[in-house]
Write a protein that holds these residues in place. Structure first.
Motif, PDB file in Angstrom:
ATOM      1  N   UNK A   1      21.387 -12.030  -8.365  1.00 38.55           N
ATOM      2  CA  UNK A   1      21.735 -12.407  -7.008  1.00 38.55           C
ATOM      3  C   UNK A   1      20.554 -13.148  -6.406  1.00 38.55           C
ATOM      4  N   UNK A   2      20.782 -14.384  -6.001  1.00 37.10           N
ATOM      5  CA  UNK A   2      19.702 -15.189  -5.440  1.00 37.10           C
ATOM      6  C   UNK A   2      19.827 -15.143  -3.918  1.00 37.10           C
ATOM      7  N   UNK A   3      18.755 -14.677  -3.254  1.00 39.75           N
ATOM      8  CA  UNK A   3      18.754 -14.586  -1.802  1.00 39.75           C
ATOM      9  C   UNK A   3      17.711 -15.554  -1.259  1.00 39.75           C
ATOM     10  N   UNK A   4      18.130 -16.464  -0.368  1.00 44.83           N
ATOM     11  CA  UNK A   4      17.180 -17.381   0.263  1.00 44.83           C
ATOM     12  C   UNK A   4      17.141 -17.098   1.761  1.00 44.83           C
ATOM     13  N   UNK A   5      15.941 -17.257   2.348  1.00 43.77           N
ATOM     14  CA  UNK A   5      15.728 -16.955   3.766  1.00 43.77           C
ATOM     15  C   UNK A   5      14.910 -18.079   4.393  1.00 43.77           C
ATOM     16  N   UNK A   6      15.242 -18.414   5.647  1.00 45.67           N
ATOM     17  CA  UNK A   6      14.382 -19.297   6.448  1.00 45.67           C
ATOM     18  C   UNK A   6      14.368 -18.772   7.876  1.00 45.67           C
ATOM     19  N   UNK A   7      13.162 -18.562   8.418  1.00 44.65           N
ATOM     20  CA  UNK A   7      13.046 -18.110   9.796  1.00 44.65           C
ATOM     21  C   UNK A   7      13.303 -19.295  10.720  1.00 44.65           C
ATOM     22  N   UNK A   8      14.199 -19.106  11.706  1.00 43.84           N
ATOM     23  CA  UNK A   8      14.604 -20.183  12.603  1.00 43.84           C
ATOM     24  C   UNK A   8      13.743 -20.236  13.867  1.00 43.84           C
ATOM     25  N   UNK A   9      13.183 -19.077  14.279  1.00 41.54           N
ATOM     26  CA  UNK A   9      12.351 -19.013  15.479  1.00 41.54           C
ATOM     27  C   UNK A   9      10.888 -19.186  15.105  1.00 41.54           C
ATOM     28  N   UNK A  10      10.093 -19.612  16.068  1.00 41.72           N
ATOM     29  CA  UNK A  10       8.667 -19.739  15.774  1.00 41.72           C
ATOM     30  C   UNK A  10       8.034 -18.364  15.675  1.00 41.72           C
ATOM     31  N   UNK A  11       6.811 -18.312  15.155  1.00 40.82           N
ATOM     32  CA  UNK A  11       6.199 -17.038  14.754  1.00 40.82           C
ATOM     33  C   UNK A  11       6.065 -16.052  15.907  1.00 40.82           C
ATOM     34  N   UNK A  12       5.751 -16.532  17.122  1.00 39.11           N
ATOM     35  CA  UNK A  12       5.554 -15.564  18.215  1.00 39.11           C
ATOM     36  C   UNK A  12       6.864 -14.861  18.584  1.00 39.11           C
ATOM     37  N   UNK A  13       8.008 -15.578  18.413  1.00 38.49           N
ATOM     38  CA  UNK A  13       9.308 -14.956  18.692  1.00 38.49           C
ATOM     39  C   UNK A  13       9.651 -13.907  17.621  1.00 38.49           C
TER      40      UNK A  13
END
Length: 629
Positions: free
Chosen positions: A413-425
């Motif tokens: 199972x391949x899981x990909x992630x990308x954070x959409x908010x900037x780091x402080x959020x």
């Protein structure tokens, strides 16, 4: 320590099974040996014990990745250092593993035969202190075997480099022709030959004709409430039959190659711990399984060959108690299965088409592609090119056996992630959700680019780093996805595919075409042997199996489906009819209930009921039950 002490210390057994001790002694004397030990004969002990007694490392060659991993894990649990060098490992990782073998005091190196085709791997192995070379599943070396792999032919080259190291060839099923071929192809020097009879005196081999197989399964499982295995041919049947068996009131689970490792483990454990009675499985289930008290193994579809059938049936009765290997046969099964089986054997034209389309699918140019690995979904591939799935799978399995590609059958199972908010959020989110903090922090520390691009996440690694479970990691990511803090994609793959050679279309297929034709002929003959086994109503089933494997000095087993019919005292139709009438005086019954109560065959029951109907002794009510008049 001597062999007995090693056996006790690491495996906690007090004594060897026949002929393990003699094989071990032969190896310790430095002789080549061939061992034919049917299912449950304890093949691995024959090379593991002598390897532990001598300085150096044992090289184990096996074609089955799952079996290699299973054996390495079992050795590691016993504090024995072992490594498996399987197909999907990168060159850098392979170098590290071989360094560990050379300098890390390892006792076992498992590798697939295809690995020997890499000259640099062979060079590194030459420098190891090898004390024994064990060839597992040795029937793969024979062109007359049921799973021939040309890569196995390279093993004989090791003889040149290790002339004084004993070779031990092991297999669980081989005809005499295959046995002779193994010894020749491996170049064994005056090998000591050890054969254990294929006879399993406590197993009753049963072939029953049954139009309603589920009803027959219900009868068998009710009569034998101990652990059982039901073998089916494909994944869909696994789910369907398991659901049907559960509906009948039996606790059931399933096992096939399309499950994740966690699902396999969970289902396996529930069956091993006897939380469920029945395991419904494809032939992916069985390697390394040694549950002693399996009472029944049921096949509801015809097997492809008697080698596989014998091994699967042999998982019953390992504790020596009487057990049953049942094959259920519907009237149309032989004709249907034969046409299905022959229609999915790929010929040269189809093989070439699959190979070319496979390269096109992954955009591999002519002369390119070697050592490239891709996630691969067989169904997507077949849909794109309108290929029949089973025939395509057989073609790809053949390419895998020939070493052209490596197809790992393990589900991933391949899981990909990308954070959409900037780091402080993101930091604000974890301050408001402290229970999610360990997971999010572990991702940020290990995947610095997760803000810029979709990044493949190793959930097992994150679980370990954050001190939680993989399930919890995925739950945290799902919550963040729902709140639009991150983008989460989960993609399931049936397998990983590695190209082992450069693309050479015509040349590649022409080189292996003769093996394909030969394999198709062997598979056809093997299936004909299966038909003979199920159709023969004049011989003991155990004898038929033993004679197939070349044992001529046999006797009737006394407990198979043929033998019990010989013992059975034939009742006259009149006597059966009288017994039915006596039974119906108590209450109306269906034909099945009559059959069960009086332990009759379906034919006997139907004939007697027809007699009674014709003579107006019984009638049928609106519930399809018989009433005496």
């Amino acid at each position: 320590m001597d062999a007995q002490q090693i056996l006790k210390k690491y495996w906690n057994h007090d004594s060897f099974r026949e002929p393990q001790e003699a094989i071990i002694q032969s190896v310790l004397e430095g002789k080549d040996a061939f061992a034919l030990l049917p299912t449950g004969g304890g093949k691995s002990i024959c090379f593991q014990v002598p390897a532990m007694m001598n300085p150096g490392i044992c090289l184990v060659i096996s074609p089955l990745i799952a079996l290699m991993k299973d054996q390495v894990q079992n050795l590691q649990k016993r504090d024995i250092k072992a490594i498996a060098l399987t197909g999907g490992i990168s060159s850098d990782e392979t170098i590290d593993l071989l360094d560990n073998c050379q300098f890390g005091n390892y006792k076992f190196l498992y590798l697939s035969p295809e690995r020997l085709q890499s000259d640099w791997v062979l060079e590194r192995i030459k420098g190891l202190p090898i004390n024994l070379i064990a060839i597992d599943e040795a029937h793969c070396v024979s062109q007359w075997g049921h799973d021939f792999r040309p890569a196995y032919l390279k093993i004989s080259k090791l003889k040149e480099h290790f002339p004084k190291v004993p070779f031990l060839a092991l297999t669980a099923s081989a005809t005499q022709r295959v046995q002779d071929d193994i010894c020749t192809q491996l170049g064994l020097t005056n090998p000591a030959v050890f054969k254990k009879s294929f006879a399993r005196e406590n197993i009753a081999y049963m072939v029953f004709e049954a139009e309603d197989k589920l009803f027959r399964i219900q009868q068998i499982l009710t009569k034998n409430p101990e652990p059982s295995i039901i073998y089916v041919r494909n994944r869909k049947a696994c789910h369907d039959v398991s659901a049907q068996v559960t509906t009948m009131g039996f606790k059931s689970t399933f096992y096939h190659g399309g499950l994740t490792q966690k699902e396999k483990e969970k289902n396996m454990q529930s069956w091993l711990m006897e939380d469920v009675q029945v395991m419904v499985a494809t032939n992916a289930f069985g390697m390394g399984i040694d549950k002693p008290n399996v009472r029944t193994v049921i096949h509801i579809q015809l097997p492809e060959n008697l080698e596989n059938y014998y091994q699967e049936a042999g998982r019953a009765g390992r504790n020596g108690v009487k057990a049953f290997a049942v094959l259920l046969l519907a009237p149309s099964d032989i004709q249907t299965t034969e046409s299905q089986f022959l229609s999915v054997l790929p010929d040269k034209i189809f093989l070439k088409e699959v190979y070319i389309k496979l390269n096109n699918y992954f955009q591999i140019g002519y002369g390119e592609g070697i050592n490239e690995t891709f996630s691969f979904n067989l169904n997507h591939f077949c849909q794109r090119y309108k290929f029949p799935v089973l025939k395509t799978f057989n073609a790809m399995q053949f390419l895998d056996n020939q070493g052209i590609i490596s197809l790992s059958k393990e589900f991933s199972e391949k899981i990909t992630v990308r954070f959409l908010l900037e780091s402080r959020e993101v930091i604000r989110y974890i301050s408001l959700n402290p229970s999610d903090e360990p997971v999010v922090t572990a991702i940020l520390r290990n995947y610095s680019g997760v803000y810029e691009i979709e990044t493949a996440i190793n959930t097992n690694l994150i679980a370990r780093k954050s001190g939680t479970s993989e399930e919890n990691v995925i739950e945290v990511l799902k919550r963040m996805h729902q709140k639009e803090i991150c983008l989460l994609h989960s993609q399931s793959n049936d397998s990983q595919l590695t190209f082992n050679e450069v693309r050479e279309d015509e040349r590649t297929i022409n080189r292996i075409a003769k093996f394909l034709q030969q394999q198709n002929e062997i598979k056809t003959k093997q299936f004909e042997s299966v038909i003979r086994y199920v159709s023969d109503k004049k011989q003991c089933k155990s004898r038929l199996l033993l004679e197939y494997f070349g044992e001529t000095d046999t006797k009737d087993c006394g407990i198979c489906s043929f033998c019990i019919t010989q013992k059975k005292i034939e009742k006259s139709p009149l006597e059966i009819a009288q017994n039915i009438l006596a039974l119906l005086k108590n209450s109306p019954l269906s034909s099945r209930e009559i059959e069960n109560s009086l332990e009759l065959s379906t034919e006997e029951t139907i004939f007697a009921l027809q007699l009674l109907l014709e003579n107006n002794k019984v009638k049928i009510n609106n519930q399809n039950q018989y009433i005496s008049l």
